[in-house]
Design a protein around this motif. Structure first.
Motif, PDB file in Angstrom:
ATOM      1  N   ALA A  33     -66.672 -22.027   6.763  1.00 55.40           N
ATOM      2  CA  ALA A  33     -66.906 -20.585   6.891  1.00 55.40           C
ATOM      3  C   ALA A  33     -68.058 -20.288   7.829  1.00 55.40           C
ATOM      4  O   ALA A  33     -67.958 -19.433   8.717  1.00 55.40           O
ATOM      5  CB  ALA A  33     -67.149 -19.971   5.521  1.00 55.40           C
ATOM      6  N   LEU A  36     -67.140 -21.040  11.549  1.00 55.81           N
ATOM      7  CA  LEU A  36     -66.288 -20.004  12.129  1.00 55.81           C
ATOM      8  C   LEU A  36     -67.070 -18.707  12.353  1.00 55.81           C
ATOM      9  O   LEU A  36     -66.925 -18.056  13.392  1.00 55.81           O
ATOM     10  CB  LEU A  36     -65.095 -19.740  11.213  1.00 55.81           C
ATOM     11  CG  LEU A  36     -64.053 -20.847  11.111  1.00 55.81           C
ATOM     12  CD1 LEU A  36     -63.152 -20.624   9.898  1.00 55.81           C
ATOM     13  CD2 LEU A  36     -63.210 -20.933  12.385  1.00 55.81           C
ATOM     14  N   GLN A  37     -67.885 -18.348  11.393  1.00 56.59           N
ATOM     15  CA  GLN A  37     -68.660 -17.118  11.477  1.00 56.59           C
ATOM     16  C   GLN A  37     -69.594 -17.119  12.689  1.00 56.59           C
ATOM     17  O   GLN A  37     -69.813 -16.085  13.326  1.00 56.59           O
ATOM     18  CB  GLN A  37     -69.461 -16.926  10.184  1.00 56.59           C
ATOM     19  CG  GLN A  37     -70.257 -15.636  10.090  1.00 56.59           C
ATOM     20  CD  GLN A  37     -69.388 -14.392   9.964  1.00 56.59           C
ATOM     21  OE1 GLN A  37     -68.182 -14.487   9.694  1.00 56.59           O
ATOM     22  NE2 GLN A  37     -69.980 -13.238  10.164  1.00 56.59           N
ATOM     23  N   LYS A  40     -67.283 -16.251  15.910  1.00 55.64           N
ATOM     24  CA  LYS A  40     -66.185 -15.285  15.853  1.00 55.64           C
ATOM     25  C   LYS A  40     -66.430 -14.115  16.807  1.00 55.64           C
ATOM     26  O   LYS A  40     -67.567 -13.654  16.969  1.00 55.64           O
ATOM     27  CB  LYS A  40     -65.995 -14.781  14.428  1.00 55.64           C
ATOM     28  CG  LYS A  40     -66.985 -13.710  14.014  1.00 55.64           C
ATOM     29  CD  LYS A  40     -66.663 -13.152  12.648  1.00 55.64           C
ATOM     30  CE  LYS A  40     -67.473 -11.896  12.350  1.00 55.64           C
ATOM     31  NZ  LYS A  40     -67.056 -10.750  13.196  1.00 55.64           N
ATOM     32  N   PHE A  47     -66.044 -14.529   7.969  1.00 58.47           N
ATOM     33  CA  PHE A  47     -65.603 -15.673   7.190  1.00 58.47           C
ATOM     34  C   PHE A  47     -66.649 -15.952   6.118  1.00 58.47           C
ATOM     35  O   PHE A  47     -67.838 -16.068   6.411  1.00 58.47           O
ATOM     36  CB  PHE A  47     -65.401 -16.897   8.089  1.00 58.47           C
ATOM     37  CG  PHE A  47     -64.302 -16.698   9.096  1.00 58.47           C
ATOM     38  CD1 PHE A  47     -62.983 -16.990   8.767  1.00 58.47           C
ATOM     39  CD2 PHE A  47     -64.574 -16.183  10.365  1.00 58.47           C
ATOM     40  CE1 PHE A  47     -61.968 -16.772   9.684  1.00 58.47           C
ATOM     41  CE2 PHE A  47     -63.565 -15.976  11.282  1.00 58.47           C
ATOM     42  CZ  PHE A  47     -62.260 -16.272  10.943  1.00 58.47           C
ATOM     43  N   THR A  71     -62.866 -18.800   2.600  1.00 54.75           N
ATOM     44  CA  THR A  71     -62.577 -20.009   3.361  1.00 54.75           C
ATOM     45  C   THR A  71     -63.074 -21.246   2.629  1.00 54.75           C
ATOM     46  O   THR A  71     -64.239 -21.317   2.236  1.00 54.75           O
ATOM     47  CB  THR A  71     -63.254 -19.926   4.752  1.00 54.75           C
ATOM     48  OG1 THR A  71     -62.766 -18.754   5.420  1.00 54.75           O
ATOM     49  CG2 THR A  71     -62.954 -21.140   5.591  1.00 54.75           C
ATOM     50  N   ASP A  77     -57.956 -24.453   6.104  1.00 55.96           N
ATOM     51  CA  ASP A  77     -58.681 -23.214   6.339  1.00 55.96           C
ATOM     52  C   ASP A  77     -59.418 -23.229   7.675  1.00 55.96           C
ATOM     53  O   ASP A  77     -59.666 -22.169   8.261  1.00 55.96           O
ATOM     54  CB  ASP A  77     -59.646 -22.948   5.192  1.00 55.96           C
ATOM     55  CG  ASP A  77     -58.930 -22.469   3.935  1.00 55.96           C
ATOM     56  OD1 ASP A  77     -57.684 -22.557   3.892  1.00 55.96           O
ATOM     57  OD2 ASP A  77     -59.603 -22.014   2.992  1.00 55.96           O
ATOM     58  N   GLY A  81     -58.796 -20.262  10.331  1.00 59.46           N
ATOM     59  CA  GLY A  81     -59.864 -19.546  11.008  1.00 59.46           C
ATOM     60  C   GLY A  81     -59.722 -19.577  12.521  1.00 59.46           C
ATOM     61  O   GLY A  81     -59.960 -18.563  13.196  1.00 59.46           O
ATOM     62  N   TRP A  84     -57.274 -17.054  13.554  1.00 66.39           N
ATOM     63  CA  TRP A  84     -57.922 -15.737  13.504  1.00 66.39           C
ATOM     64  C   TRP A  84     -58.768 -15.501  14.759  1.00 66.39           C
ATOM     65  O   TRP A  84     -58.773 -14.394  15.320  1.00 66.39           O
ATOM     66  CB  TRP A  84     -58.812 -15.625  12.273  1.00 66.39           C
ATOM     67  CG  TRP A  84     -58.181 -15.062  11.032  1.00 66.39           C
ATOM     68  CD1 TRP A  84     -57.845 -15.738   9.896  1.00 66.39           C
ATOM     69  CD2 TRP A  84     -57.851 -13.691  10.786  1.00 66.39           C
ATOM     70  NE1 TRP A  84     -57.314 -14.875   8.964  1.00 66.39           N
ATOM     71  CE2 TRP A  84     -57.311 -13.616   9.488  1.00 66.39           C
ATOM     72  CE3 TRP A  84     -57.960 -12.524  11.541  1.00 66.39           C
ATOM     73  CZ2 TRP A  84     -56.875 -12.412   8.924  1.00 66.39           C
ATOM     74  CZ3 TRP A  84     -57.528 -11.315  10.981  1.00 66.39           C
ATOM     75  CH2 TRP A  84     -56.983 -11.269   9.690  1.00 66.39           C
TER      76      TRP A  84
END
Length: 250
Positions: A33, A36-37, A40, A47, A71, A77, A81, A84
């Motif tokens: 998470a 990805l965050q 992004k 996330f 996530t 996952d 992500g 996404w």
């Protein structure tokens, strides 16, 4: 955390390669998470760790209501992500349709036809841009024509793997791995690879009819060394004929 290594040089990972390797490495230290965050784009949701999903809350409804994606620290996952990140408008449209169905019918033991189709596209879907002759052979499951006699036409084709479960499976490539290719409205013509166009093309009534055709992805020319021999496609347990028809050329 421990994640299986991903070979980002594989051709099916090209749409996700620019950020995939960096996210994978960061995830080993910070979790999926957070990795990805950190990268992004603004149009993608936030996330968050899986713990943010309340017990008993439907996953798709939670994403729609909070604009956050719970996530887990696993490859499934991670690839979700990355899709996404690459196609935020298409993923958001899928989520909107899922959430609307949940609001209308609740969460039942058996999904309805629309939620089934949405899940199939989200998990195992693909989009194809190819000349009409390849489309006709694919729809007929005429694998010999698709991959042998018309093999040269694949230089004019593109196949986008969209489903994150499909991408996860291909971390360990196996011949039977099969994508569900979304048919365009008239089963011909170029598929839209642009995120905005893909999102706009998702129609609930069309999807209810499950407009998909199976494609064993390692049969795509250039995607797997073994498929350079025509005998690769003679395996009827993988390259199956259309139900009710025999094997073409048999």
């Amino acid at each position: 955390m421990t994640l299986p290594a991903v070979d980002w040089a594989q051709p099916w990972l090209a749409p996700y390669r620019s950020s995939g390797g960096a996210v994978e490495q960061a995830a080993r230290h910070a979790g999926v998470a957070a990795a990805l965050q950190a990268v992004k784009p603004a149009q993608a949701p936030d996330f968050v760790h899986q713990d943010a999903l309340p017990a008993g809350q439907a996953y798709e409804a939670h994403i729609f209501q909070t604009r956050t994606v719970p996530t887990r620290d696993n490859l499934h996952d991670l690839f979700n992500g990355l899709v996404w990140l690459a196609f935020p408008q298409t993923k958001r449209r899928l989520n909107e349709l899922q959430a609307a169905e949940i609001a209308r019918s609740g969460v039942a033991a058996v999904r309805g036809p629309l939620r089934d189709a949405l899940t199939l596209l989200d998990e195992n879907g693909a989009v194809l841009d190819a000349p009409p002759a390849l489309w006709r052979a694919l729809i007929a499951r005429d694998w010999h024509t698709l991959f042998v006699t018309q093999r040269g036409l694949w230089s004019e084709a593109r196949l986008l793997l969209f489903g994150h479960a499909l991408l996860e499976k291909l971390v360990t490539p196996r011949k039977p791995i099969t994508a569900h290719v979304l048919l365009t409205h008239d089963a011909s013509g170029p598929a839209a690879f642009d995120d905005e166009r893909m999102a706009q093309a998702l129609d609930a009534r069309q999807l209810e009819r499950k407009p998909f055709v199976p494609l064993p992805v390692l049969g795509v020319p250039g995607w797997w060394g073994g498929n350079e021999a025509a005998a690769f496609y003679a395996d009827s347990q993988v390259f199956r004929p259309l139900p009710g028809r025999g094997i073409p050329g048999a």
